[in-house]
Design an enzyme around this catalytic site. Structure first.
Site, PDB file in Angstrom:
ATOM      1  N   PHE A   5      26.785  34.734  46.147  1.00 30.14           N
ATOM      2  CA  PHE A   5      26.229  33.597  46.841  1.00 30.14           C
ATOM      3  C   PHE A   5      25.880  33.815  44.735  1.00 30.14           C
ATOM      4  O   PHE A   5      26.124  34.958  44.029  1.00 30.14           O
ATOM      5  CB  PHE A   5      24.559  33.750  46.910  1.00 30.14           C
ATOM      6  CG  PHE A   5      23.827  34.503  46.452  1.00 30.14           C
ATOM      7  CD1 PHE A   5      23.059  34.241  45.510  1.00 30.14           C
ATOM      8  CD2 PHE A   5      23.386  35.716  47.231  1.00 30.14           C
ATOM      9  CE1 PHE A   5      22.075  35.804  45.197  1.00 30.14           C
ATOM     10  CE2 PHE A   5      22.585  36.796  46.503  1.00 30.14           C
ATOM     11  CZ  PHE A   5      21.984  36.503  45.517  1.00 30.14           C
ATOM     12  N   CYS A   6      25.948  33.086  43.992  1.00 26.53           N
ATOM     13  CA  CYS A   6      25.824  32.570  43.248  1.00 26.53           C
ATOM     14  C   CYS A   6      25.191  31.609  42.181  1.00 26.53           C
ATOM     15  O   CYS A   6      24.318  30.798  43.110  1.00 26.53           O
ATOM     16  CB  CYS A   6      27.608  32.109  42.456  1.00 26.53           C
ATOM     17  SG  CYS A   6      28.547  31.105  42.140  1.00 26.53           S
ATOM     18  N   THR A   7      25.315  31.073  41.176  1.00 24.52           N
ATOM     19  CA  THR A   7      24.585  29.992  41.406  1.00 24.52           C
ATOM     20  C   THR A   7      24.716  27.823  41.686  1.00 24.52           C
ATOM     21  O   THR A   7      23.707  28.152  42.508  1.00 24.52           O
ATOM     22  CB  THR A   7      24.794  28.999  38.959  1.00 24.52           C
ATOM     23  OG1 THR A   7      24.448  30.286  38.913  1.00 24.52           O
ATOM     24  CG2 THR A   7      22.652  28.262  39.196  1.00 24.52           C
TER      25      THR A   7
END
Length: 301
Positions: free
Chosen positions: A174-176
Protein backbone atom coordinates in the site's frame (compact mmCIF):
# COMPACT_ATOMS: atom_id res chain seq x y z
CA UNK A 1 -14.09 25.48 0.85
CA UNK A 2 -11.33 24.34 -1.52
CA UNK A 3 -11.55 21.06 -3.42
CA UNK A 4 -8.33 19.03 -3.49
CA UNK A 5 -7.92 16.44 -6.26
CA UNK A 6 -5.18 13.80 -6.15
CA UNK A 7 -4.64 12.04 -9.47
CA UNK A 8 -2.33 9.88 -11.51
CA UNK A 9 -2.58 7.99 -14.77
CA UNK A 10 -0.14 5.82 -16.67
CA UNK A 11 -0.26 6.36 -20.42
CA UNK A 12 2.26 7.08 -23.16
CA UNK A 13 2.96 10.73 -23.95
CA UNK A 14 5.38 10.70 -26.93
CA UNK A 15 5.94 14.46 -26.57
CA UNK A 16 5.05 15.16 -22.94
CA UNK A 17 7.03 18.41 -22.88
CA UNK A 18 4.57 19.90 -25.37
CA UNK A 19 1.78 19.45 -22.80
CA UNK A 20 3.47 21.54 -20.09
CA UNK A 21 2.68 25.09 -21.15
CA UNK A 22 -0.96 24.47 -22.18
CA UNK A 23 -1.62 22.75 -18.83
CA UNK A 24 0.05 25.59 -16.95
CA UNK A 25 -1.91 28.28 -18.76
CA UNK A 26 -5.23 26.44 -18.42
CA UNK A 27 -4.71 25.82 -14.72
CA UNK A 28 -3.77 29.41 -13.95
CA UNK A 29 -6.75 30.69 -15.94
CA UNK A 30 -9.06 28.59 -13.74
CA UNK A 31 -7.48 29.47 -10.39
CA UNK A 32 -5.77 26.12 -9.90
CA UNK A 33 -2.91 25.66 -7.44
CA UNK A 34 -0.76 22.66 -6.62
CA UNK A 35 1.52 20.69 -8.90
CA UNK A 36 1.41 18.24 -11.79
CA UNK A 37 4.24 16.01 -12.98
CA UNK A 38 4.53 14.99 -16.63
CA UNK A 39 6.70 12.22 -18.02
CA UNK A 40 6.64 9.93 -21.01
CA UNK A 41 4.85 7.37 -18.80
CA UNK A 42 1.93 9.63 -17.78
CA UNK A 43 0.75 12.29 -15.32
CA UNK A 44 0.70 12.58 -11.53
CA UNK A 45 -0.14 15.34 -9.07
CA UNK A 46 -2.35 17.04 -6.52
CA UNK A 47 -4.25 20.21 -7.35
CA UNK A 48 -6.70 22.46 -5.53
CA UNK A 49 -9.19 25.17 -6.37
CA UNK A 50 -12.89 25.96 -6.29
CA UNK A 51 -15.38 23.35 -7.50
CA UNK A 52 -15.75 24.84 -10.98
CA UNK A 53 -12.01 25.21 -11.46
CA UNK A 54 -11.24 21.62 -10.43
CA UNK A 55 -14.00 20.25 -12.64
CA UNK A 56 -12.68 22.23 -15.61
CA UNK A 57 -9.10 21.10 -14.97
CA UNK A 58 -10.05 17.43 -14.67
CA UNK A 59 -12.03 17.64 -17.92
CA UNK A 60 -9.00 19.22 -19.58
CA UNK A 61 -6.66 16.48 -18.32
CA UNK A 62 -9.02 13.70 -19.38
CA UNK A 63 -8.93 15.12 -22.90
CA UNK A 64 -5.18 14.41 -23.09
CA UNK A 65 -4.11 11.36 -25.14
CA UNK A 66 -4.97 8.14 -23.31
CA UNK A 67 -6.39 9.89 -20.22
CA UNK A 68 -10.14 9.50 -20.79
CA UNK A 69 -10.46 6.97 -17.93
CA UNK A 70 -8.27 8.86 -15.45
CA UNK A 71 -9.51 8.46 -11.87
CA UNK A 72 -9.00 10.92 -9.04
CA UNK A 73 -9.62 11.21 -5.30
CA UNK A 74 -11.05 14.29 -3.63
CA UNK A 75 -10.81 15.91 -0.21
CA UNK A 76 -11.60 19.39 1.04
CA UNK A 77 -9.97 22.15 3.06
CA UNK A 78 -11.10 25.49 4.41
CA UNK A 79 -7.67 26.91 3.59
CA UNK A 80 -5.86 26.88 0.26
CA UNK A 81 -3.25 24.11 0.72
CA UNK A 82 -0.94 25.34 -2.06
CA UNK A 83 0.68 28.68 -2.80
CA UNK A 84 1.02 28.42 -6.57
CA UNK A 85 0.56 26.15 -9.58
CA UNK A 86 3.44 24.23 -11.16
CA UNK A 87 3.72 21.75 -14.03
CA UNK A 88 7.04 19.93 -14.01
CA UNK A 89 8.72 17.62 -16.50
CA UNK A 90 10.23 14.43 -15.07
CA UNK A 91 11.82 11.19 -16.23
CA UNK A 92 9.20 9.29 -14.17
CA UNK A 93 5.96 10.44 -12.55
CA UNK A 94 7.00 8.47 -9.47
CA UNK A 95 10.70 7.69 -9.33
CA UNK A 96 11.66 4.04 -8.95
CA UNK A 97 14.68 3.96 -11.25
CA UNK A 98 13.59 0.76 -13.02
CA UNK A 99 13.37 1.45 -16.77
CA UNK A 100 11.58 -1.82 -17.59
CA UNK A 101 8.65 -1.21 -15.23
CA UNK A 102 5.36 -0.75 -17.10
CA UNK A 103 2.19 -0.68 -14.94
CA UNK A 104 0.11 -0.66 -18.11
CA UNK A 105 1.22 -4.24 -18.80
CA UNK A 106 0.18 -5.81 -15.48
CA UNK A 107 -0.13 -4.98 -11.80
CA UNK A 108 -1.15 -6.78 -8.62
CA UNK A 109 -4.72 -7.58 -7.65
CA UNK A 110 -6.67 -4.48 -6.60
CA UNK A 111 -8.53 -4.67 -3.30
CA UNK A 112 -11.17 -2.32 -1.94
CA UNK A 113 -11.00 -1.31 1.76
CA UNK A 114 -13.27 -4.14 2.96
CA UNK A 115 -11.31 -6.78 1.02
CA UNK A 116 -8.07 -5.23 2.27
CA UNK A 117 -9.04 -5.67 5.93
CA UNK A 118 -9.73 -9.36 5.39
CA UNK A 119 -6.52 -9.97 3.45
CA UNK A 120 -4.06 -8.27 5.79
CA UNK A 121 -5.54 -10.13 8.76
CA UNK A 122 -4.60 -13.49 7.20
CA UNK A 123 -1.54 -15.24 8.69
CA UNK A 124 0.05 -16.06 5.32
CA UNK A 125 0.13 -12.41 4.17
CA UNK A 126 3.07 -10.02 4.46
CA UNK A 127 1.95 -6.38 4.43
CA UNK A 128 4.55 -3.92 3.09
CA UNK A 129 4.38 -0.14 3.36
CA UNK A 130 6.03 1.25 0.21
CA UNK A 131 6.24 4.85 1.45
CA UNK A 132 9.26 6.75 2.74
CA UNK A 133 10.35 6.40 6.37
CA UNK A 134 9.12 9.83 7.48
CA UNK A 135 5.65 9.03 6.11
CA UNK A 136 5.50 5.66 7.86
CA UNK A 137 6.63 7.37 11.07
CA UNK A 138 3.29 9.09 11.67
CA UNK A 139 0.94 6.27 10.70
CA UNK A 140 0.61 2.85 9.05
CA UNK A 141 -1.49 -0.32 9.05
CA UNK A 142 -1.36 -2.76 11.96
CA UNK A 143 1.47 -5.25 11.45
CA UNK A 144 2.85 -3.57 8.31
CA UNK A 145 6.53 -3.94 7.47
CA UNK A 146 8.47 -0.69 7.18
CA UNK A 147 11.33 -1.00 4.65
CA UNK A 148 12.83 2.19 6.19
CA UNK A 149 13.56 3.61 2.75
CA UNK A 150 14.38 7.28 2.33
CA UNK A 151 13.03 7.30 -1.23
CA UNK A 152 11.03 4.96 -3.45
CA UNK A 153 14.15 4.44 -5.57
CA UNK A 154 15.55 2.33 -2.70
CA UNK A 155 12.67 -0.16 -2.77
CA UNK A 156 14.09 -2.61 -5.39
CA UNK A 157 17.36 -2.95 -3.44
CA UNK A 158 15.44 -3.47 -0.21
CA UNK A 159 13.35 -6.20 -1.82
CA UNK A 160 16.43 -7.95 -3.21
CA UNK A 161 18.03 -7.95 0.26
CA UNK A 162 14.87 -9.13 2.04
CA UNK A 163 12.93 -11.28 -0.43
CA UNK A 164 13.83 -14.57 1.28
CA UNK A 165 11.82 -13.42 4.33
CA UNK A 166 8.67 -13.67 2.27
CA UNK A 167 8.99 -17.18 0.86
CA UNK A 168 5.53 -18.77 0.52
CA UNK A 169 3.84 -15.53 1.57
CA UNK A 170 1.22 -13.54 -0.25
CA UNK A 171 2.34 -9.92 -0.57
CA UNK A 172 0.04 -6.96 0.13
CA UNK A 173 1.39 -3.47 -0.54
CA UNK A 174 0.00 0.00 0.00
CA UNK A 175 0.93 3.66 -0.40
CA UNK A 176 -0.70 7.09 -0.09
CA UNK A 177 -2.80 7.22 -3.25
CA UNK A 178 -1.91 4.03 -5.13
CA UNK A 179 0.69 5.19 -7.63
CA UNK A 180 3.77 3.68 -6.00
CA UNK A 181 2.01 0.32 -5.77
CA UNK A 182 1.30 0.37 -9.49
CA UNK A 183 5.05 0.19 -9.98
CA UNK A 184 6.02 -1.95 -6.99
CA UNK A 185 3.48 -4.68 -7.78
CA UNK A 186 4.59 -4.74 -11.43
CA UNK A 187 8.18 -5.02 -10.18
CA UNK A 188 7.43 -7.96 -7.86
CA UNK A 189 5.49 -9.78 -10.56
CA UNK A 190 8.56 -9.38 -12.75
CA UNK A 191 10.64 -10.88 -9.96
CA UNK A 192 8.52 -14.03 -9.99
CA UNK A 193 6.24 -13.29 -7.04
CA UNK A 194 2.85 -14.78 -7.90
CA UNK A 195 0.39 -13.52 -5.30
CA UNK A 196 0.68 -9.73 -5.15
CA UNK A 197 -2.09 -7.40 -3.97
CA UNK A 198 -2.47 -3.68 -3.42
CA UNK A 199 -4.97 -1.29 -1.88
CA UNK A 200 -6.96 0.39 -4.65
CA UNK A 201 -6.93 4.15 -4.17
CA UNK A 202 -4.32 3.84 -1.44
CA UNK A 203 -4.56 4.99 2.15
CA UNK A 204 -6.54 8.07 1.17
CA UNK A 205 -9.40 6.01 -0.25
CA UNK A 206 -9.29 3.71 2.77
CA UNK A 207 -9.51 6.60 5.25
CA UNK A 208 -12.32 8.14 3.22
CA UNK A 209 -14.46 4.99 3.15
CA UNK A 210 -13.57 2.88 6.19
CA UNK A 211 -15.46 3.62 9.44
CA UNK A 212 -12.98 4.28 12.28
CA UNK A 213 -14.46 1.47 14.40
CA UNK A 214 -13.65 -1.06 11.64
CA UNK A 215 -10.30 0.42 10.66
CA UNK A 216 -6.92 -1.32 10.86
CA UNK A 217 -5.09 1.98 10.32
CA UNK A 218 -3.10 3.50 13.17
CA UNK A 219 -2.11 7.18 13.27
CA UNK A 220 -2.21 9.79 10.51
CA UNK A 221 -1.50 9.73 6.79
CA UNK A 222 1.15 12.13 5.51
CA UNK A 223 0.03 14.22 2.52
CA UNK A 224 2.13 16.40 0.24
CA UNK A 225 0.46 19.73 0.82
CA UNK A 226 0.02 22.24 3.62
CA UNK A 227 -2.43 20.01 5.49
CA UNK A 228 0.61 17.76 6.23
CA UNK A 229 -1.54 14.90 7.54
CA UNK A 230 -5.11 13.58 7.41
CA UNK A 231 -7.04 11.04 9.45
CA UNK A 232 -10.28 9.13 8.99
CA UNK A 233 -12.74 11.03 6.86
CA UNK A 234 -9.70 12.86 5.43
CA UNK A 235 -9.94 15.37 8.28
CA UNK A 236 -6.69 17.41 8.56
CA UNK A 237 -4.53 16.22 11.45
CA UNK A 238 -2.31 17.97 14.00
CA UNK A 239 1.02 17.61 12.22
CA UNK A 240 2.97 20.49 10.69
CA UNK A 241 6.09 20.68 8.54
CA UNK A 242 9.64 21.54 9.57
CA UNK A 243 10.76 24.03 6.93
CA UNK A 244 14.36 23.00 7.55
CA UNK A 245 13.89 19.42 6.36
CA UNK A 246 10.25 19.12 5.19
CA UNK A 247 9.57 16.25 7.63
CA UNK A 248 6.32 16.12 9.62
CA UNK A 249 6.29 17.23 13.26
CA UNK A 250 3.78 16.69 16.05
CA UNK A 251 2.69 19.70 18.16
CA UNK A 252 4.78 18.52 21.12
CA UNK A 253 7.92 18.61 18.98
CA UNK A 254 7.85 22.41 19.28
CA UNK A 255 9.02 22.03 22.90
CA UNK A 256 12.23 20.20 21.96
CA UNK A 257 15.42 22.26 22.30
CA UNK A 258 16.42 21.63 18.66
CA UNK A 259 13.25 23.20 17.30
CA UNK A 260 13.43 26.66 15.77
CA UNK A 261 10.53 27.76 13.60
CA UNK A 262 11.42 27.66 9.92
CA UNK A 263 14.99 26.59 10.70
CA UNK A 264 15.37 23.15 12.29
CA UNK A 265 13.84 20.35 14.35
CA UNK A 266 15.13 17.36 16.32
CA UNK A 267 15.27 15.33 13.10
CA UNK A 268 17.45 17.70 11.08
CA UNK A 269 19.32 19.95 13.53
CA UNK A 270 22.55 17.96 13.13
CA UNK A 271 22.20 17.81 9.34
CA UNK A 272 22.62 21.55 8.72
CA UNK A 273 25.60 23.88 8.95
CA UNK A 274 25.57 27.28 10.63
CA UNK A 275 25.43 28.83 7.16
CA UNK A 276 22.36 26.73 6.34
CA UNK A 277 20.61 27.85 9.51
CA UNK A 278 21.44 31.50 8.82
CA UNK A 279 19.90 31.16 5.37
CA UNK A 280 16.80 29.48 6.81
CA UNK A 281 16.40 32.25 9.39
CA UNK A 282 16.44 34.87 6.64
CA UNK A 283 13.85 32.88 4.70
CA UNK A 284 11.66 32.67 7.80
CA UNK A 285 12.01 36.41 8.31
CA UNK A 286 10.78 37.03 4.74
CA UNK A 287 7.85 34.64 5.28
CA UNK A 288 6.85 36.56 8.42
CA UNK A 289 7.08 39.89 6.59
CA UNK A 290 4.92 38.57 3.74
CA UNK A 291 2.34 37.30 6.24
CA UNK A 292 2.25 40.70 7.94
CA UNK A 293 1.42 42.23 4.53
CA UNK A 294 -1.38 39.71 4.05
CA UNK A 295 0.60 37.86 1.36
CA UNK A 296 1.95 34.35 0.97
CA UNK A 297 5.68 33.84 0.47
CA UNK A 298 6.77 31.52 -2.35
CA UNK A 299 8.74 29.40 0.11
CA UNK A 300 5.45 28.25 1.65
CA UNK A 301 4.64 26.23 -1.47
Amino acid sequence: MFTIAALYHFTRFPDFAALQQPLLEFGRAHGIRGSLLLASEGINGTISGDRAGIDAMLTHIRALPGCADLEHKESWSEDQPFGRFKVRLKREIVTMGQPDIDPRARVGHYLNPEEWNALISAPDVAVIDTRNDYEVGIGTFEGAIDPETKSFREFPAWWEANKDRFHNKRIAMFCTGGIRCEKSTNYLLGQGVEDVYHLKGGILKYLEEMPPEESLWNGECYVFDNRVSVGHGLVPGPYFTCHGCRRPLAPEDKTRPEYEEGVSCHQCHAEHTDADRARFRERQKQIALAKARGERHLAEG
